[in-house]
Write a protein that holds these residues in place. Structure first.
Motif, short mmCIF file in Angstrom:
data_model
loop_
_atom_site.label_atom_id
_atom_site.label_comp_id
_atom_site.label_asym_id
_atom_site.label_seq_id
_atom_site.Cartn_x
_atom_site.Cartn_y
_atom_site.Cartn_z
N THR A 1 -61.46 -57.64 -26.14
CA THR A 1 -61.40 -59.10 -26.17
C THR A 1 -60.63 -59.64 -24.98
O THR A 1 -61.07 -60.59 -24.31
CB THR A 1 -60.74 -59.57 -27.48
OG1 THR A 1 -61.54 -59.14 -28.59
CG2 THR A 1 -60.63 -61.09 -27.51
N ARG A 2 -59.50 -59.02 -24.68
CA ARG A 2 -58.70 -59.45 -23.53
C ARG A 2 -59.46 -59.23 -22.23
O ARG A 2 -59.41 -60.06 -21.31
CB ARG A 2 -57.38 -58.69 -23.49
CG ARG A 2 -56.40 -59.02 -24.60
CD ARG A 2 -55.11 -58.23 -24.42
NE ARG A 2 -54.40 -58.62 -23.21
CZ ARG A 2 -53.43 -57.89 -22.64
NH1 ARG A 2 -53.08 -56.73 -23.20
NH2 ARG A 2 -52.83 -58.31 -21.56
N LEU A 3 -60.15 -58.10 -22.14
CA LEU A 3 -60.88 -57.76 -20.92
C LEU A 3 -61.96 -58.81 -20.62
O LEU A 3 -62.04 -59.34 -19.50
CB LEU A 3 -61.50 -56.37 -21.08
CG LEU A 3 -62.08 -55.67 -19.84
CD1 LEU A 3 -62.24 -54.19 -20.13
CD2 LEU A 3 -63.42 -56.25 -19.42
N PHE A 4 -62.80 -59.09 -21.60
CA PHE A 4 -63.86 -60.08 -21.39
C PHE A 4 -63.27 -61.46 -21.11
O PHE A 4 -63.81 -62.22 -20.30
CB PHE A 4 -64.81 -60.12 -22.58
CG PHE A 4 -65.87 -59.05 -22.55
CD1 PHE A 4 -66.98 -59.18 -21.73
CD2 PHE A 4 -65.76 -57.91 -23.34
CE1 PHE A 4 -67.96 -58.20 -21.69
CE2 PHE A 4 -66.73 -56.93 -23.31
CZ PHE A 4 -67.84 -57.06 -22.48
N ALA A 5 -62.17 -61.79 -21.78
CA ALA A 5 -61.53 -63.09 -21.54
C ALA A 5 -61.02 -63.19 -20.11
O ALA A 5 -61.12 -64.25 -19.47
CB ALA A 5 -60.38 -63.29 -22.53
N ASP A 6 -60.50 -62.09 -19.58
CA ASP A 6 -60.02 -62.09 -18.19
C ASP A 6 -61.18 -62.30 -17.22
O ASP A 6 -61.05 -63.07 -16.26
CB ASP A 6 -59.32 -60.77 -17.88
CG ASP A 6 -57.81 -60.84 -18.09
OD1 ASP A 6 -57.25 -61.94 -18.03
OD2 ASP A 6 -57.20 -59.78 -18.30
N LEU A 7 -62.29 -61.62 -17.43
CA LEU A 7 -63.43 -61.79 -16.54
C LEU A 7 -63.99 -63.21 -16.63
O LEU A 7 -64.34 -63.82 -15.61
CB LEU A 7 -64.52 -60.76 -16.87
CG LEU A 7 -64.12 -59.29 -16.62
CD1 LEU A 7 -65.25 -58.36 -17.05
CD2 LEU A 7 -63.78 -59.07 -15.15
N ASP A 8 -64.08 -63.72 -17.85
CA ASP A 8 -64.54 -65.10 -18.03
C ASP A 8 -63.63 -66.07 -17.27
O ASP A 8 -64.10 -67.00 -16.60
CB ASP A 8 -64.54 -65.48 -19.52
CG ASP A 8 -65.61 -64.75 -20.31
OD1 ASP A 8 -66.47 -64.12 -19.69
OD2 ASP A 8 -65.57 -64.82 -21.55
N GLN A 9 -62.32 -65.87 -17.41
CA GLN A 9 -61.36 -66.79 -16.79
C GLN A 9 -61.42 -66.70 -15.26
O GLN A 9 -61.33 -67.73 -14.58
CB GLN A 9 -59.94 -66.49 -17.28
CG GLN A 9 -58.88 -67.43 -16.77
CD GLN A 9 -59.01 -68.84 -17.32
OE1 GLN A 9 -59.97 -69.16 -18.01
NE2 GLN A 9 -58.05 -69.69 -17.01
N ALA A 10 -61.57 -65.50 -14.74
CA ALA A 10 -61.67 -65.34 -13.28
C ALA A 10 -62.87 -66.09 -12.74
O ALA A 10 -62.80 -66.75 -11.70
CB ALA A 10 -61.76 -63.86 -12.92
N ILE A 11 -64.00 -66.01 -13.45
CA ILE A 11 -65.21 -66.72 -13.03
C ILE A 11 -65.01 -68.22 -13.12
O ILE A 11 -65.36 -68.97 -12.21
CB ILE A 11 -66.41 -66.26 -13.88
CG1 ILE A 11 -66.75 -64.80 -13.56
CG2 ILE A 11 -67.63 -67.15 -13.64
CD1 ILE A 11 -67.73 -64.17 -14.52
N THR A 12 -64.42 -68.68 -14.22
CA THR A 12 -64.20 -70.11 -14.42
C THR A 12 -63.29 -70.69 -13.33
O THR A 12 -63.55 -71.77 -12.81
CB THR A 12 -63.58 -70.36 -15.80
OG1 THR A 12 -64.49 -69.92 -16.81
CG2 THR A 12 -63.29 -71.84 -16.02
N LEU A 13 -62.25 -69.95 -12.98
CA LEU A 13 -61.29 -70.44 -11.99
C LEU A 13 -61.87 -70.45 -10.57
O LEU A 13 -61.42 -71.23 -9.72
CB LEU A 13 -60.03 -69.57 -12.00
CG LEU A 13 -59.12 -69.70 -13.22
CD1 LEU A 13 -58.08 -68.58 -13.22
CD2 LEU A 13 -58.44 -71.06 -13.22
#
Length: 250
Positions: free
Chosen positions: A134-146
């Motif tokens: 969950t943390r891993l996918f959230a990090d990738l999502d956040q990197a893309i969003t930013l």
């Protein structure tokens, strides 16, 4: 893509913004990256203010991840994650730290320096690793969003392109890995959104990410976008069947 959504809510169907994939169905060298304008004059990261001390952030990040070059034990990986946690807590809009923490989390789920004989790459999706996943996918999502540009045609900096390429390609790889897990085993895992999706849906989502990764410059992602594109696979199957019939008829 004009809008990146969390993988937990992404729709399995290809969006209109990904229709350009059709142009590269049979030519991986057509380079979807050519549609991206790289402007070296732009600030490295629009999400980090000019006085945000980007070089200091980079130095802290590099110091953390270089430790894994000498020690890939579980304890060392946990230490690196803790250091990246501190960087992100102080600077939550720094996308590169999210990308590297995602990589460290994946290493942690895969067993660090030892995986006890298990398939390390599949262990990320085991129930006991649901929090890590969950943390891993959230990090990738956040990197893309930013890091994503304001529009698909907006120019971006070289650093933006690299981060977007890495994040999309990593997420695409994980989605493709999940698609290859037996459905029953996948449904026993700890990620609820993953349990709801079929293998072909996950593969389509991976194809979209590979297309984006390739568009931002990752060569491996360009190849994988073609290989996983459902239209290319369908047309390839038609060609193979036609060739088989021709051989049998001859």
């Amino acid at each position: 893509m004009s809008s990146i959504v969390s993988v937990s809510t992404a729709q399995p169907l290809l969006s209109s913004n990904d229709s350009a994939v059709l142009q590269a169905l049979f030519d991986a060298e057509s380079s979807p990256a050519s549609a991206v304008t790289i402007d070296h004059a732009l600030p490295p990261l629009p999400c980090i203010p000019a006085d945000g001390n980007l070089e200091a952030l980079k130095a802290r990040e590099v110091y953390a991840i270089r430790q894994l070059q000498h020690d890939s034990s579980r304890e060392a990986i946990e230490g690196v994650i803790a250091e990246l946690d501190a960087v992100i807590t102080e600077n939550p809009s720094y996308p590169s730290a999210h990308v590297n923490r995602a990589q460290a989390l994946r290493m942690l789920a895969e067993g660090g320096g030892h995986n006890d004989g298990n398939d390390g790459e599949s262990s990320l999706f085991l129930p006991e690793n649901s929090d890590i996943a969950t943390r891993l996918f959230a990090d990738l999502d956040q990197a893309i969003t930013l890091t994503r540009p304001s529009s698909p045609t907006s120019p971006i900096s070289p650093l933006q392109a690299r981060i977007l390429a890495d994040a999309h390609t990593h997420r695409g790889y994980l989605l493709l890995k999940a698609a290859k897990i037996e459905p029953e085993k996948r449904k026993q895992g700890g990620l609820v959104w993953l349990q709801r999706l079929e293998s072909d849906q996950l593969e389509q989502m991976a194809s979209v990410d590979f297309f984006s990764g390739g568009r931002y410059g990752n060569k491996a992602a360009q190849q994988l976008a073609v290989q996983t594109n459902p239209y290319a696979k369908m047309c390839g199957a038609i060609v193979r069947e036609a060739m088989r019939k021709e051989v049998e008829g001859g």
